[in-house]
Design an enzyme around this catalytic site. Structure first.
Site, mmCIF file in Angstrom:
data_model
loop_
_atom_site.group_PDB
_atom_site.id
_atom_site.type_symbol
_atom_site.label_atom_id
_atom_site.label_comp_id
_atom_site.label_asym_id
_atom_site.label_seq_id
_atom_site.Cartn_x
_atom_site.Cartn_y
_atom_site.Cartn_z
ATOM 1 N N THR A 134 0.192 -1.063 -91.678
ATOM 2 C CA THR A 134 1.542 -1.168 -91.806
ATOM 3 C C THR A 134 1.886 -0.702 -93.025
ATOM 4 O O THR A 134 1.432 -0.725 -94.001
ATOM 5 C CB THR A 134 1.630 -2.666 -91.649
ATOM 6 N N ASP A 135 2.977 -0.178 -92.935
ATOM 7 C CA ASP A 135 3.781 0.299 -94.263
ATOM 8 C C ASP A 135 3.729 -0.779 -95.445
ATOM 9 O O ASP A 135 4.121 -0.657 -96.460
ATOM 10 C CB ASP A 135 5.150 1.025 -93.999
ATOM 11 N N GLU A 136 3.801 -2.143 -94.894
ATOM 12 C CA GLU A 136 4.037 -3.310 -95.647
ATOM 13 C C GLU A 136 3.123 -3.269 -96.790
ATOM 14 O O GLU A 136 3.081 -3.949 -98.008
ATOM 15 C CB GLU A 136 4.131 -4.523 -95.055
ATOM 16 N N TYR A 159 0.556 -11.808 -95.314
ATOM 17 C CA TYR A 159 0.439 -10.715 -94.297
ATOM 18 C C TYR A 159 0.054 -9.549 -94.625
ATOM 19 O O TYR A 159 -0.995 -8.832 -94.334
ATOM 20 C CB TYR A 159 1.748 -10.671 -93.532
ATOM 21 N N LYS A 163 -3.561 -7.415 -94.576
ATOM 22 C CA LYS A 163 -3.601 -5.836 -93.785
ATOM 23 C C LYS A 163 -4.227 -4.869 -94.960
ATOM 24 O O LYS A 163 -4.933 -3.884 -94.605
ATOM 25 C CB LYS A 163 -2.324 -5.487 -93.518
HETATM 26 P P1 NAD Z 1 1.638 -8.908 -81.949
HETATM 27 O O1 NAD Z 1 1.650 -9.989 -82.716
HETATM 28 O O2 NAD Z 1 2.733 -8.654 -80.966
HETATM 29 O O3 NAD Z 1 0.215 -9.024 -81.031
HETATM 30 C C1 NAD Z 1 -0.988 -9.298 -81.815
HETATM 31 C C2 NAD Z 1 -1.821 -9.629 -80.589
HETATM 32 O O4 NAD Z 1 -3.249 -9.685 -81.246
HETATM 33 C C3 NAD Z 1 -1.641 -10.642 -79.659
HETATM 34 O O5 NAD Z 1 -2.136 -10.312 -78.437
HETATM 35 C C4 NAD Z 1 -2.759 -11.691 -80.166
HETATM 36 O O6 NAD Z 1 -3.218 -12.486 -79.188
HETATM 37 C C5 NAD Z 1 -3.939 -10.906 -80.908
HETATM 38 N N1 NAD Z 1 -4.718 -11.411 -81.489
HETATM 39 C C6 NAD Z 1 -4.545 -12.297 -82.751
HETATM 40 N N2 NAD Z 1 -5.576 -12.784 -83.219
HETATM 41 C C7 NAD Z 1 -6.738 -12.308 -82.466
HETATM 42 C C8 NAD Z 1 -7.970 -12.324 -82.638
HETATM 43 N N3 NAD Z 1 -8.472 -12.936 -83.656
HETATM 44 N N4 NAD Z 1 -8.839 -11.589 -81.659
HETATM 45 C C9 NAD Z 1 -8.222 -11.104 -80.831
HETATM 46 N N5 NAD Z 1 -7.032 -10.767 -80.672
HETATM 47 C C10 NAD Z 1 -6.229 -11.399 -81.471
HETATM 48 O O7 NAD Z 1 1.519 -7.676 -82.980
HETATM 49 P P2 NAD Z 1 2.149 -6.278 -82.852
HETATM 50 O O8 NAD Z 1 3.369 -6.296 -83.498
HETATM 51 O O9 NAD Z 1 1.965 -5.688 -81.423
HETATM 52 O O10 NAD Z 1 1.147 -5.661 -83.701
HETATM 53 C C11 NAD Z 1 0.043 -4.937 -83.683
HETATM 54 C C12 NAD Z 1 -0.597 -4.141 -84.875
HETATM 55 O O11 NAD Z 1 0.286 -3.383 -85.449
HETATM 56 C C13 NAD Z 1 -0.912 -5.268 -85.918
HETATM 57 O O12 NAD Z 1 -2.281 -4.964 -86.322
HETATM 58 C C14 NAD Z 1 0.067 -5.078 -86.835
HETATM 59 O O13 NAD Z 1 -0.252 -5.430 -88.115
HETATM 60 C C15 NAD Z 1 0.611 -3.564 -86.780
HETATM 61 N N6 NAD Z 1 1.926 -3.168 -87.056
HETATM 62 C C16 NAD Z 1 2.750 -3.898 -86.474
HETATM 63 C C17 NAD Z 1 3.988 -3.447 -86.481
HETATM 64 C C18 NAD Z 1 5.374 -3.910 -85.956
HETATM 65 O O14 NAD Z 1 6.374 -3.751 -86.221
HETATM 66 N N7 NAD Z 1 5.257 -4.793 -85.142
HETATM 67 C C19 NAD Z 1 4.480 -2.140 -87.431
HETATM 68 C C20 NAD Z 1 3.263 -1.533 -88.019
HETATM 69 C C21 NAD Z 1 1.877 -2.018 -87.926
HETATM 70 O O1 DAU Z 2 7.265 -2.857 -91.534
HETATM 71 C C1 DAU Z 2 6.134 -3.161 -90.461
HETATM 72 C C2 DAU Z 2 5.961 -4.420 -90.180
HETATM 73 O O2 DAU Z 2 7.414 -4.927 -89.768
HETATM 74 C C3 DAU Z 2 4.902 -5.085 -89.263
HETATM 75 O O3 DAU Z 2 3.579 -4.850 -90.273
HETATM 76 C C4 DAU Z 2 5.029 -6.526 -89.237
HETATM 77 O O4 DAU Z 2 3.851 -6.802 -88.157
HETATM 78 C C5 DAU Z 2 6.225 -6.793 -88.494
HETATM 79 O O5 DAU Z 2 6.341 -8.173 -88.206
HETATM 80 C C6 DAU Z 2 7.402 -6.293 -89.153
HETATM 81 O O6 DAU Z 2 7.560 -6.785 -90.390
HETATM 82 P P1 DAU Z 2 9.117 -7.326 -90.903
HETATM 83 O O7 DAU Z 2 8.970 -8.665 -91.837
HETATM 84 O O8 DAU Z 2 9.804 -6.234 -91.505
HETATM 85 O O9 DAU Z 2 9.701 -7.711 -89.391
HETATM 86 P P2 DAU Z 2 10.733 -8.890 -89.019
HETATM 87 O O10 DAU Z 2 11.058 -8.653 -87.629
HETATM 88 O O11 DAU Z 2 10.228 -10.151 -89.221
HETATM 89 O O12 DAU Z 2 12.000 -8.866 -90.288
HETATM 90 C C7 DAU Z 2 12.730 -7.778 -90.053
HETATM 91 C C8 DAU Z 2 13.909 -7.769 -91.124
HETATM 92 O O13 DAU Z 2 14.805 -8.889 -90.617
HETATM 93 C C9 DAU Z 2 13.389 -8.485 -92.338
HETATM 94 O O14 DAU Z 2 13.973 -7.740 -93.672
HETATM 95 C C10 DAU Z 2 13.470 -9.883 -92.350
HETATM 96 C C11 DAU Z 2 14.749 -9.951 -91.575
HETATM 97 N N1 DAU Z 2 14.939 -11.219 -90.725
HETATM 98 C C12 DAU Z 2 13.893 -11.660 -89.820
HETATM 99 C C13 DAU Z 2 14.213 -12.510 -88.912
HETATM 100 C C14 DAU Z 2 12.965 -12.956 -87.959
HETATM 101 C C15 DAU Z 2 16.055 -11.985 -90.583
HETATM 102 O O15 DAU Z 2 17.103 -11.616 -91.433
HETATM 103 N N2 DAU Z 2 16.327 -12.912 -90.044
HETATM 104 C C16 DAU Z 2 15.136 -13.324 -88.927
HETATM 105 O O16 DAU Z 2 15.390 -14.365 -88.260
#
Ligand code: NAD
Ligand code: DAU
Length: 352
Positions: A134-136, A159, A163
């Site tokens: 992730t970019d985070e 988190y 990562k």
């Molecule tokens: P998500 O939370 O929707 O899905 C995560 C999945 O991992 C779930 O199906 C969960 O059951 C499974 N899981 C959790 N713990 C586990 C374990 N111990 N063993 C096996 N499976 C397990 O997450 P997502 O948003 O689909 O993100 C997927 C990946 O991409 C993550 O690694 C996250 O850090 C990364 N990522 C997410 C975003 C985003 O915007 N959502 C952006 C950049 C990177």
């Molecule tokens: O940048 C990549 C990341 O993006 C991934 O690595 C993470 O897995 C993914 O969850 C996401 O993280 P963020 O924290 O950026 O996403 P989230 O949707 O939780 O929040 C997006 C923005 O919105 C953040 O600035 C917080 C804000 N927010 C979020 C929620 C849930 C609100 O203002 N209100 C809310 O209720």
């Protein structure tokens, strides 16, 4: 035929990846290992039920015996590790599980891959471990500049720390043993099957139900939004063509303040549902997230120049497709927002 161990693919991005890969490749074997935590949902994979190219295994990436057994059973060419605890807010209240899954789980996968792919100083050819990061991990930007692959790691939340730690182990396996690896670092994804703890699906669900829309802080935190299918394409391209040992940032110059996202969803749903109960009066500014990163923005030059990837879906198109999907899949939303979700929501937002 290429065989993949894909982890965490009953979650949001992973399930989209399954559809992307099965649509793209006729001959492929995907073995999907997922623990099915609250974020994992087999309903996400209904569209591939009965497809022999996808095998689902319920289990934990931390389980050495199980992962070793899978490596012994299948001759994996790739490991693509999506599995993670992924929600920043949950990491603030419960960091330990983030260390367990995101760090220990990744190290277990690396070890099991090494045990199978590495023999007397030599790696079997054609193998690769791709870590979906992730970019985070880069921390937070001010008003100017972008995250590059060379930006120092500076995570702030539990988190992103977990990562970043996993990324360092992946690189340690490359630097120490010569393991063939890539890391992708992507910005915020949106699209179908995203669990409604994240901003976009949470707001869509709340708007539809005329619930208050909890905007953290001043609503001016900026995220760089990428349609999930574009991310899936990038991961496939990196697995296929990424130079070994390299990191690739994935994002699309699609930066928007949170309040813009929320107002877009309100306007879209107001017009689409012709519902006068939907208005900006639903917005409620609430206490800020602890340690809230102000701005993320990706410089995707490296993946563009080396692999020819670019984000195909403009935000204006992607957000409409996303809202369409949630409107067409009310049953999916009602299943994931019952039971434990209600408890989570109440607890999470009670002091907001
Ligand atoms: P998500 O939370 O929707 O899905 C995560 C999945 O991992 C779930 O199906 C969960 O059951 C499974 N899981 C959790 N713990 C586990 C374990 N111990 N063993 C096996 N499976 C397990 O997450 P997502 O948003 O689909 O993100 C997927 C990946 O991409 C993550 O690694 C996250 O850090 C990364 N990522 C997410 C975003 C985003 O915007 N959502 C952006 C950049 C990177
Ligand atoms: O940048 C990549 C990341 O993006 C991934 O690595 C993470 O897995 C993914 O969850 C996401 O993280 P963020 O924290 O950026 O996403 P989230 O949707 O939780 O929040 C997006 C923005 O919105 C953040 O600035 C917080 C804000 N927010 C979020 C929620 C849930 C609100 O203002 N209100 C809310 O209720």
């Amino acid at each position: 035929m290429k065989t993949y161990l894909i982890t965490g693919c009953a979650g949001f991005i992973g399930s989209n990846f399954v559809y992307y890969m099965l649509n793209k490749y006729k001959e492929i074997q995907l073995v999907n290992l997922d623990k099915l935590t609250y974020a994992g949902n087999l309903e996400n994979l209904k569209g591939v039920e009965g497809d022999p190219r996808h095998i689902f295994v319920q289990g934990d990436i931390c389980d050495k015996e199980l992962v070793s057994k899978l490596f012994a059973e299948y001759d994996f060419d790739y490991v693509i590790n999506f599995a993670a605890e992924s929600h920043v807010d949950r990491s603030i209240s419960n960091p330990e599980i983030f260390v367990q899954t995101n760090v220990m789980g990744t190290v277990n996968l690396l070890q099991c891959a090494k045990n199978t792919w590495y023999n007397e100083g030599t790696w079997k050819t054609g193998k690769k471990f791709v870590q979906v990061s992730t970019d985070e991990v880069y921390g937070s930007l001010g008003d100017e500049g972008y995250f590059m692959e060379t930006t120092p790691l500076c995570p702030h939340s539990p988190y992103s720390s977990s990562k970043a730690s996993a990324d360092m182990f992946v690189m340690a396996f490359h630097d120490t043993y010569g393991m063939p690896v890539n890391i992708t670092r992507c910005s915020n994804n949106y699209g179908p099957y995203q669990f409604p703890e994240k901003l976009i699906p949470l707001m869509i669900n709340n708007v539809k139900n005329h619930k208050k829309l909890p905007v953290y802080g001043d609503g001016m935190n900026v995220r760089d939004w990428l349609y999930v299918e574009d991310h899936c394409k990038a991961i496939d391209m990196v697995a296929e063509g990424g130079r070994l040992g390299e990191v690739y940032n994935v994002g699309g110059h699609n930066e928007r303040p949170n309040i813009f996202i929320v107002k877009t969803i309100i306007a879209q749903l107001h017009d689409r549902l012709q519902d006068e109960g939907i208005s900006e009066d639903l917005i409620q500014y609430v206490a800020d997230r602890l340690g809230h990163d102000r701005r993320y923005g990706i410089d995707p030059t490296k993946i563009k120049e080396e692999l020819g990837w670019y984000p195909e879906t403009p935000f204006e198109v992607g957000i409409v497709k996303t809202i369409d999907w949630y409107l067409a899949n009310e049953e999916w939303m009602s299943h994931v927002t019952s039971g434990n979700y209600l408890k989570y929501y109440e607890e999470m937002y009670k002091n907001k």
